[in-house]
Design an enzyme around this catalytic site. Structure first.
Site, short mmCIF file in Angstrom:
data_model
loop_
_atom_site.label_atom_id
_atom_site.label_comp_id
_atom_site.label_asym_id
_atom_site.label_seq_id
_atom_site.Cartn_x
_atom_site.Cartn_y
_atom_site.Cartn_z
N ARG A 141 0.83 -1.21 0.00
CA ARG A 141 0.00 0.00 0.00
C ARG A 141 0.87 1.26 0.00
NH1 ARG A 141 -5.55 -0.07 3.44
NH2 ARG A 141 -6.44 -2.01 2.66
N ASP A 171 6.77 -2.16 11.54
CA ASP A 171 5.72 -2.55 12.47
C ASP A 171 6.02 -1.85 13.79
OD1 ASP A 171 3.89 -3.65 14.17
OD2 ASP A 171 4.36 -5.74 13.69
N ARG A 183 10.57 11.93 20.42
CA ARG A 183 11.80 12.31 21.13
C ARG A 183 13.01 12.24 20.21
NH1 ARG A 183 15.73 13.81 21.88
NH2 ARG A 183 17.13 13.81 23.70
N SER A 208 -4.65 11.92 17.96
CA SER A 208 -5.21 11.32 19.16
C SER A 208 -6.68 10.98 18.90
CB SER A 208 -5.04 12.28 20.35
OG SER A 208 -5.48 11.69 21.54
N TYR A 256 -7.86 1.80 24.94
CA TYR A 256 -7.78 2.75 23.85
C TYR A 256 -7.90 4.18 24.36
CZ TYR A 256 -8.93 5.35 19.65
OH TYR A 256 -8.92 6.28 18.64
N LYS A 267 -4.94 7.18 24.32
CA LYS A 267 -5.12 8.46 23.65
C LYS A 267 -5.07 9.62 24.65
CE LYS A 267 -5.37 6.99 19.45
NZ LYS A 267 -4.33 7.35 18.46
#
Length: 286
Positions: free
Chosen positions: A42, A64, A124, A142, A156, A160
């Site tokens: 993709r 990954d 960082r 987020s 989840y 976030k």
């Protein structure tokens, strides 16, 4: 030999959805790109499309981000290719749904790695270059779920919440530097997110189009009407976020649990009707 002087926009999660859309918008603005995701095929197709569409240079960096060494590997690959971060879009992420007691531990570990660890470390590692860039941008994708704990979406929403908090802190630390820092908090958006999560339990409220989210993001990054560190997309979502901050915690938890349960029931009914439809058609044609 690479000299590390060619500025690029790095987009993680670029193979689909909001990440793909942001890559296209950045290319249209003339940014060279480095695309990061697991699905190499993709990324390759998107890279070819962007080269033809916008005449930009595109580097494909398959990774990954659930793997512990992935952020460092991405940063090293950028350096080895002579690329310097001017824009960083941390968009890779996924969610799991259901009662926490039933969550698969290995899936939870991957969710934390992709949603929390990878964007933290990649930011960082690349932040010095972003600060040095004349048009530096740090965009963290987020979620509206970051504004409160959400029962049945516990990991989840917590991941976030971390990302939104981290972004706001970096925004404050870097004020006056010229770096544009933004946590993007969309509500449910019509992407592959629900399929990857295996549940429509995340679909609480109206589902926005990717283009709506992209338009709001571009306006905010251009400084048109928004100057804070957090952008919640959609008027109803902003009202919910405000309510979550001001209402008693027990109330918001109860409301959140009720909303996810309703969403789960709607998803179950929708799945049942979709699975029953082919059988009904077959019977009619027999």
């Amino acid at each position: 030999m690479p000299d590390g002087n060619r500025p690029v926009a790095i987009v993680t999660g670029a193979s689909s959805g909001i990440g793909r859309g942001l890559a296209i918008r950045l290319a249209d603005r003339g940014h060279d790109l480095a695309l990061v995701a697991r699905r190499t095929a993709r990324l390759t197709v998107l890279a070819e499309e962007l080269r033809a569409r916008a005449g930009v240079e595109v580097t494909v960096l398959p990774a990954d981000l659930a793997e512990p060494g992935a952020p460092r590997a991405v940063a090293d690959a950028l350096r080895d290719a002579g690329l310097r971060a001017e824009v960083l879009v941390n968009c890779a992420g996924f969610g799991t749904a259901g009662p926490f007691v039933h969550e698969v531990p290995e899936r939870v570990a991957a969710e934390i790695a992709v949603n929390v660890t990878a964007p933290t470390l990649l930011t960082r590692l690349l932040l010095p270059d972003l600060l040095a860039a004349p048009r530096g941008v740090l965009l963290m994708v987020s979620s509206n779920a970051s504004h409160q704990p959400v029962p049945n979406l516990a990991v989840y929403a917590a991941s976030k919440a971390y990302l939104t908090s981290l972004t706001a802190a970096i925004w404050q630390e870097t004020r006056g530097s010229g770096l544009r820092v933004l946590a993007l908090c969309p509500g449910p958006t019509e992407t592959e997110f629900f399929e990857a999560a295996g549940s429509r339990q995340f679909q609480v409220g109206r589902v926005a189009s990717v283009e709506e989210v992209l338009d709001a993001t571009v306006r905010a990054l251009d400084g048109r009407g928004w100057g804070g560190p957090v952008l919640t997309v959609g008027g109803a979502n902003r009202i919910r976020a405000l309510g979550a901050r001001s209402a008693p915690r027990r109330l918001t938890l109860a409301i959140g649990q009720r909303a996810t349960r309703r969403a789960a029931r709607r998803a179950a009914r929708r799945d049942a009707s979709q699975s029953a439809a082919p059988a009904a058609r077959t019977g009619a044609g027999a």
